[in-house]
Enzyme design. Structure first.
Site, PDB file in Angstrom:
ATOM      1  N   SER A 111       0.835  -1.206   0.000  1.00 52.40           N
ATOM      2  CA  SER A 111       0.000   0.000   0.000  1.00 52.40           C
ATOM      3  C   SER A 111       0.866   1.252   0.000  1.00 52.40           C
ATOM      4  CB  SER A 111      -0.916   0.004   1.219  1.00 52.40           C
ATOM      5  OG  SER A 111      -0.182   0.433   2.341  1.00 52.40           O
ATOM      6  N   LYS A 112       0.206   2.369  -0.213  1.00 53.07           N
ATOM      7  CA  LYS A 112       0.913   3.642  -0.258  1.00 53.07           C
ATOM      8  C   LYS A 112       1.639   3.913   1.058  1.00 53.07           C
ATOM      9  CE  LYS A 112      -1.884   5.685  -3.798  1.00 53.07           C
ATOM     10  NZ  LYS A 112      -2.385   6.852  -4.453  1.00 53.07           N
TER      11      LYS A 112
END
Ligand code: GLU
Length: 521
Positions: free
Chosen positions: A266-267
């Site tokens: 994920s970011k």
């Protein structure tokens, strides 16, 4: 189908910086287009104004440019289907939503937020697993299927807010072929009546995406796996709009997974786990939060392209290093894996190291010089003059030649090799403690007078002289080798010693040994 020109698009929503998963999607589109002499298009899907983030579109374009995978058609360069920003195309979509209503495949819905919420609660209370607006629940809602034609007309004329929803059939199978996953079959009972058009005059992602792919003659939709659940809806839209014969072929790419394989990368993971997940640095305009990028971390763009290409695609052999041309040549969607690809931060560094080693000393010197002059100013450098012996241009190139074997990034060069520019003023404690004594001090005194004598200062001569002097003084060369390095560089480890000494030059080396002999008791 076979002779249809290849036209592919990367269609990000400008909701923030581009995650490397998105970069990989862009890359695969780019490689596929190049391989088939096709066109790679950059379209911006910004119909959801609530999620718009200023600067995100520019960031996406700069990232692709930095990596050398820019689109030839689209928001940056224009093209026959301009504009390529959906917010600027917004007047084009209503017609298609209307067509779907007219053909009975979509309908108006007037439910308020409260009514939708009440429906959700009702279905939850009835233990419906996934409450949604669908073929069953729509019959108890306020829409043009439950209201009379007259009532619907009145509401529309009165300007009552509405959305247009697709009418998903109750009991059908939707089948489509995905190049990576093979045949995908989904039963419509699992689909909901997605909103296609909103009363603010904007289409939703689904409608705009399908309409634009059609209008832009897209031949292949290559996108992340997270869009696979939307594909059946898109297939139905192609069918209901009578575009099935020109429907693009789908290829849904595997997820990028965390290094431990535990979930999607994920970011947030990048800075938390210590590696970038973005191509370029990014500062969130709303929160000011910063995230680091590959470019600023010192990665070569070609190394990033190479490492991303192999995250999900395998060439069918053991080759790992590919130029962009080789990637284009070797790439095929059939060789993309179905299962998720684990991101390996050490492997990412390894790729950069390989590119560092391949880079020319001249190019590395150009990059390194910027950093050197930030530490010591420009003038000092020219004092070092040329090092002809290396046959590689100037002194800094010689330095790069030696240091690059020890580094993963150019930004590590200074900490590895600052001694090439500044004489050491401290010496590695542990080595001095262990090795510096009257005997070794005496040896280096003798060695220094030999070195300052009439010797052609090449690394082979220096090494031979070092060994000879050691033997003549009853010292094992191995026991003073590291000490030699410490006197010259201050450090216990570093690039090839005799080559380092040759490059520093006789005057500098003799001076450094003399200084050490004075300083060290
Ligand atoms: N706008 C979608 C995204 O943000 C595009 C998905 C697609 O390629 O169809 O990823």
């Amino acid at each position: 189908m076979a002779d249809r020109p290849v036209r592919v698009r990367f269609a990000p929503s400008p909701t923030g910086p581009l995650h490397i998963g998105g970069v990989r999607t862009a890359l695969y589109n780019y490689l596929f287009a190049k391989k088939h002499n096709g066109t790679f298009i950059l379209r911006i899907e910004d119909t959801d104004q609530n999620r718009f983030v200023p600067g995100a579109e520019e960031y996406i374009a700069s990232a692709l440019e930095w990596l050398g995978i820019s689109a030839t058609e689209g928001v940056v360069n224009g093209g026959p289907h301009a504009p390529y920003r959906q917010s600027e195309r917004k007047l084009m979509y209503h017609e298609f939503a209307q067509r779907l209503v007219d053909s009975g495949n979509a309908y108006y819905a007037f439910d308020t937020t409260e009514e939708l919420e009440a429906m959700r609660k009702r279905l939850e209370a009835a233990k419906v697993a996934a409450p949604q607006y669908n073929a069953i629940s729509r019959s108890s809602m306020k829409n043009s299927l439950t209201l009379s034609e007259d009532e619907t007309k009145k509401k529309l004329e009165a300007g009552e807010p509405y959305v247009i929803r697709i009418k998903i059939p109750r009991n059908e199978e939707v089948r489509f072929h995905d190049i990576i996953r093979g045949w995908v079959v989904v039963h419509t009972s699992s689909l909901d009546d997605k909103v296609l058009f909103k009363s603010d005059g904007m289409p939703t992602y689904h409608l705009a995406n399908v309409v634009d792919d059609y209008l832009m003659n897209i031949s292949h939709v290559i996108r992340g796996e997270e869009w696979l659940p939307s594909a059946p809806l898109h297939v139905l839209l192609y069918r209901y709009l009578n575009w099935e014969s020109v429907m693009p072929q789908f290829a849904h790419l595997p997820l990028l997974l965390r290094p431990d394989g535990n979930g999607k990368l994920s970011k947030r993971d990048g800075d938390r786990l210590g590696f970038p997940v973005f191509p370029l640095d990014w500062q969130d305009p709303a929160t000011g939060e910063k995230s680091s990028g590959y470019r600023e971390r010192g990665y070569f763009p070609d190394a990033v392209v190479n490492l991303l290409a192999l995250l999900g695609w395998h060439p069918g052999n053991n080759q790992e290093l590919f130029t962009k041309e080789e990637l284009i040549e070797a790439f095929s969607l059939e060789k993309v894996n179905k299962s998720g690809a684990k991101f390996d931060p050490d492997k990412a560094k390894w790729f950069n190291q390989q590119y560092l080693r391949k880079a020319s000393n001249a190019d590395l010197a150009t990059m390194f010089e910027k950093e050197i002059s930030s530490h010591i100013g420009k003038d000092t450098l020219s004092l070092k003059g040329e090092s002809k012996e290396w046959g590689r241009g100037n002194y800094v190139e010689g330095v790069c030649h030696l240091i690059k074997e020890k580094a993963h990034f150019v930004n590590e060069f200074w900490s590895i090799g600052s001694f090439f520019f500044i004489a050491p003023d401290t010496y590695d404690e542990a080595v001095i403690q262990k090795r510096w004594n009257p005997t070794t001090k005496d040896f280096f005194g003798k060695l220094n007078s030999e070195l300052s004598g009439d010797i052609e200062f090449t690394h082979t001569n220096i090494e031979a002289l070092f060994k000879k002097t050691a033997e003549a003084n009853g010292v094992a060369p191995g026991s003073v080798m590291q000490l030699f390095r410490v006197l010259i560089t201050g450090m216990a480890a570093g690039p090839a010693l005799f080559e380092t000494i040759e490059l520093l030059g006789k005057d500098e080396v003799v001076k450094r040994i003399s200084t050490a002999l004075e300083k060290l008791k």
